[in-house]
Design an enzyme around this catalytic site. Structure first.
Site, PDB file in Angstrom:
ATOM      1  N   HIS A 173      -3.961  10.767  -8.122  1.00  0.00           N
ATOM      2  CA  HIS A 173      -4.315   9.589  -7.431  1.00  0.00           C
ATOM      3  C   HIS A 173      -5.804   9.495  -7.509  1.00  0.00           C
ATOM      4  O   HIS A 173      -6.643  10.181  -7.306  1.00  0.00           O
ATOM      5  CB  HIS A 173      -3.859   9.997  -6.063  1.00  0.00           C
ATOM      6  N   LEU A 189       5.895   8.165  -1.519  1.00  0.00           N
ATOM      7  CA  LEU A 189       4.606   7.849  -2.641  1.00  0.00           C
ATOM      8  C   LEU A 189       3.245   8.378  -1.948  1.00  0.00           C
ATOM      9  O   LEU A 189       2.728   8.167  -0.872  1.00  0.00           O
ATOM     10  CB  LEU A 189       4.615   6.155  -2.676  1.00  0.00           C
ATOM     11  N   ASP A 190       2.527   9.173  -2.705  1.00  0.00           N
ATOM     12  CA  ASP A 190       1.231   9.374  -2.591  1.00  0.00           C
ATOM     13  C   ASP A 190       1.120  10.675  -1.279  1.00  0.00           C
ATOM     14  O   ASP A 190      -0.029  10.724  -0.525  1.00  0.00           O
ATOM     15  CB  ASP A 190       0.070   8.306  -1.993  1.00  0.00           C
ATOM     16  N   GLN A 191       2.203  10.943  -1.158  1.00  0.00           N
ATOM     17  CA  GLN A 191       2.334  11.765   0.266  1.00  0.00           C
ATOM     18  C   GLN A 191       2.599  13.190  -0.179  1.00  0.00           C
ATOM     19  O   GLN A 191       2.661  14.044   0.876  1.00  0.00           O
ATOM     20  CB  GLN A 191       3.462  11.314   1.412  1.00  0.00           C
ATOM     21  N   ARG A 233      -2.019  18.152   6.323  1.00  0.00           N
ATOM     22  CA  ARG A 233      -1.898  17.719   4.803  1.00  0.00           C
ATOM     23  C   ARG A 233      -2.474  18.429   3.946  1.00  0.00           C
ATOM     24  O   ARG A 233      -2.199  18.162   2.728  1.00  0.00           O
ATOM     25  CB  ARG A 233      -3.032  16.312   5.024  1.00  0.00           C
TER      26      ARG A 233
END
Lengths: 289, 289, 289, 289
Positions: free
Chosen positions: A197, A232-234, B216
């Protein structure tokens, strides 16, 4: 890490709830088989109720395949007793990967290069792109290249063809692949599909991250390599890094610096995955150094 | 940057639309006054239509105050001609700052220390806190300490008292001050009030950033020093930095590492401001090194 | 690393020649005693003939002292069998350290601060200096301060007095102590005396390292924390770091930046030592993260 | 730095003793010619007696060559008055470079790549090697490759042939060229020949630096790009960087990490040189960012 003969080495990744005696039981079982532990890393979130993670590299007296079978059999009772997830992989086995790209070549080039020089001990078996631009690059490296254009109304068809091509690979790498992939395509590859990313997640999600970064006047730009999930992107982050910038850098300069950090971060993440250093738990990763 | 005698040095910060001849005109004007330019840094966003920024340190033959007056007078026609913003500040003048804190002392301690050792050439004139915890720390450093508790229904009163206390300061630093400040309080200090944000903006805005970062699974944690604007956490960034973390660090460890990067980032930002190195334009900063 | 109750935790450091079965034997022995392994890190230089190093943190069911005695007794046969060096230390025990300084206070201040805030879980029991300059600093922190001037012809006397003062400490830290210590003074403290060297060893050994660095035009300056041996500046390195510089920085600026990196590097090295993370082997260290 | 049209841009590098009025005089002269200064960086060692360095990028109304001639003529009186060294170079001119290599390809590959993608705005015109190993790499990139074996008794012959080949180049890069070059070969290229040294100078001069670094147990390894002088490894440093290592890395791992930092450091140094950002003074460099 010694270079040496790796033909008899196994890498074992274990995760389970932490309880007393796991390390003793596992290392004893390997000792019974004549194995000599070369590296053992372990991480416990909390000895009370947390998760336990372990990576072992063990030198086995026998050939790789026979050893793996023996170890699987020998660890079976422990696996049940501790409800362990176990993954065993001969160190000598060169993993095969597919790389998906669009037009930008910096990540692909770094991967080709590091695979060629064995810094990443894997083989790029095929390259898929929605654009023909990087055909020559693939040909020069002797890697089969598949151009699968993604037309808006035929996305499903392209994905189905891609799915067929990557079937049987060990790993899929999205090396600046600028298409959103559907959940059905992604799901079978959970934990085996890595994306780079172009920003330091969770900042600057969305399009044009370098323009966003410039407008916000940030003093660092970054990149994030993560496992791909339907969201997405997580997905779980494997590696991140940043590069210092200042007011002099305009959007094209940020992109140039971004390309550097992107290719380095992706290459590290792929190497760690290929060397069986990564365990996913929930939305986090344990990366054994 | 030489140590030397700074009593006759002026720092001049200029910003205007870029046009040919600015540098020539300004440096010539200073030369006419007998000034010798010690440092001149300049940044042009775009010679066509972009902004132009300049920082000059000039050695003047006269005493600081007289020199400043002369330079202001002498640059006046240029100021009008190029529609320049000009800020002039004698290098010998020690800036006075107020520090607002809550309970955590790591940022305050670093500021006290670096002011004492002249790494930050400024003086902490007073400390304001909504808690009494850091009284001793202030007393030990010989700095007046004001405890202004912020009760929910009397926030305005506390702010009014604080506003009176900080009146006349050159700079206000929020060194982990855990209260949201009102727009009327903040506005007069635009460009002269610095906050340290406990994360790498724009990621992890909101409460509990280290918990968010842990959940995260990030591999870097950071901190951001920025000018305070009415729009919380959105002001121009002065400095950012990060610290590498891995799966071993739990929330308290992230906080400990965060404290390190916070105090370093804040101290750098304050030093740069105090040394007149920062020009704000729109929501970005130009920081002359 | 969890915060939690550490009163029953032991830290065990082991080194020996690598042979099959060490991990299994040790972890099994601890399991027999009811211990639950919280962290286990291990490093093998080479399973064939190399050294093996291990750090275990184990939660014991009993009180710290009793547990330590039990573990020592229980590991005794293994110790003999594998010819292991074993060091056991209750995690709850706060180590006591003496700090030797001269005139510069940046390293001392960082240590005082990090000990106060428990970032370094140790206690500074006394400060010794060959100059009186830092007396106030010590008094303010409530730490006994001993001024032992080192006159050229009475060096031995000063060392003898210092030796008496530090007797019984767990650790001695030379925090910018600008005197060369004799071998007889140093030798009993082998592996328990840490020095901060004002450069990135092995570069710029000798006096005036920042002047040397400036003359050579280096683009990075660094600092090195190492164990003290009779051979000056040649002891096992614990930690190193660097700071980017450029042509703008003159010798005083390099010194200022150097102070930053020195105090950070020293504080990290001391913390790692105090947390029993460091094993010395030959002239190298294994630092378990 | 904007992308834009560079056909009319000149880069001017100036060095002289510092005196009042230099900046005013130079910028005014350019203004007279209709030039618009895009970037002006300046560095004064000491306004009293130190050196003064300046880099200007100026947008000229005319074509590059004519502009350069005009500027040279126009600056001539200033050059004499201030005894300035002046170097003028049209930004649009693509510099031509020769690369000397031996067997290792990582630095060469990075240079080829960054030149291809215009991250380094230069062209590799030829590659010379004392080994044939990298022939294919050169052929694939479409760059003439010359194999000049260096036999002990015929070193002079090889150097003479190499000297003839590189004649007329703007820059010579030693990208891991493992031969010592004679003074007569090196001297004409003073300030235009860059070497990458496989360590963080001045540490670990001599053979086998990674083995030396391992034996010394360093925690950082580095690389240094410097201009080549007759005095081996002692020339002015352009760039340095380091990479963190720990006890787990053995010599081959240090070499792998070293290759990364070497190629990055060399590529940055070459880019800065090619963009006319570097002025040499005595044994130091001023690198304008």
């Amino acid at each position: 890490m010694t270079a040496g003969d790796r033909s008899h080495r196994l890498r074992i990744l274990i995760s389970c709830l932490d309880r007393p005696g796991i390390i003793a039981a596992v290392t004893d079982a390997l000792y019974q088989l004549g194995g000599n532990i070369v590296t053992a890393d372990q991480h416990s979130e909390d000895p009370d109720q947390g998760m336990f993670f372990m990576r072992i590299v063990v030198q086995m007296p026998d050939a790789a395949d026979r050893s793996a079978a023996q170890v699987i059999e020998h660890l079976a009772p422990l696996k049940e007793r501790f409800r362990m997830n176990v993954r065993i992989s001969p160190a000598s086995r060169i993993k095969r990967m597919a790389v998906l790209v669009s037009r930008e070549d910096h990540c692909l080039k770094e991967l080709i290069w590091q695979c060629e020089s064995r810094e990443i001990p894997a083989q790029i078996s095929l390259i898929i792109s929605n654009h023909p631009d990087l055909t020559d690059r693939a040909v020069a490296a002797g890697i089969p290249f598949y151009h699968l254009p993604v037309e808006t109304d035929r996305k499903q068809i392209a994905e189905r063809r891609a799915a067929a091509l990557i079937d049987g690979m060990d790993l899929v790498v999205l090396a600046r692949y600028m298409q959103i992939l559907s959940s059905p395509f992604v799901e079978p590859w959970m934990g085996r599909m890595i994306n780079i990313h172009h920003s330091f997640l969770p900042a600057f999600i969305g399009p044009n991250p370098y323009r966003q970064a410039f407008d916000r006047g940030v003093k660092l730009i970054g990149a994030t390599a993560h496992y791909v999930t339907a969201d997405l992107d997580q997905g779980p982050i494997i590696e991140q890094d940043v590069q210092r910038v200042d007011h002099r850098q305009r959007v094209p300069d940020l992109k140039r610096l971004g390309r550097h950090v992107e290719r380095m971060v992706l290459a590290r993440a792929v190497r760690w995955h290929v060397e069986d250093r990564v365990i996913i738990h929930q939305n986090r990763t344990v990366v054994f150094p």
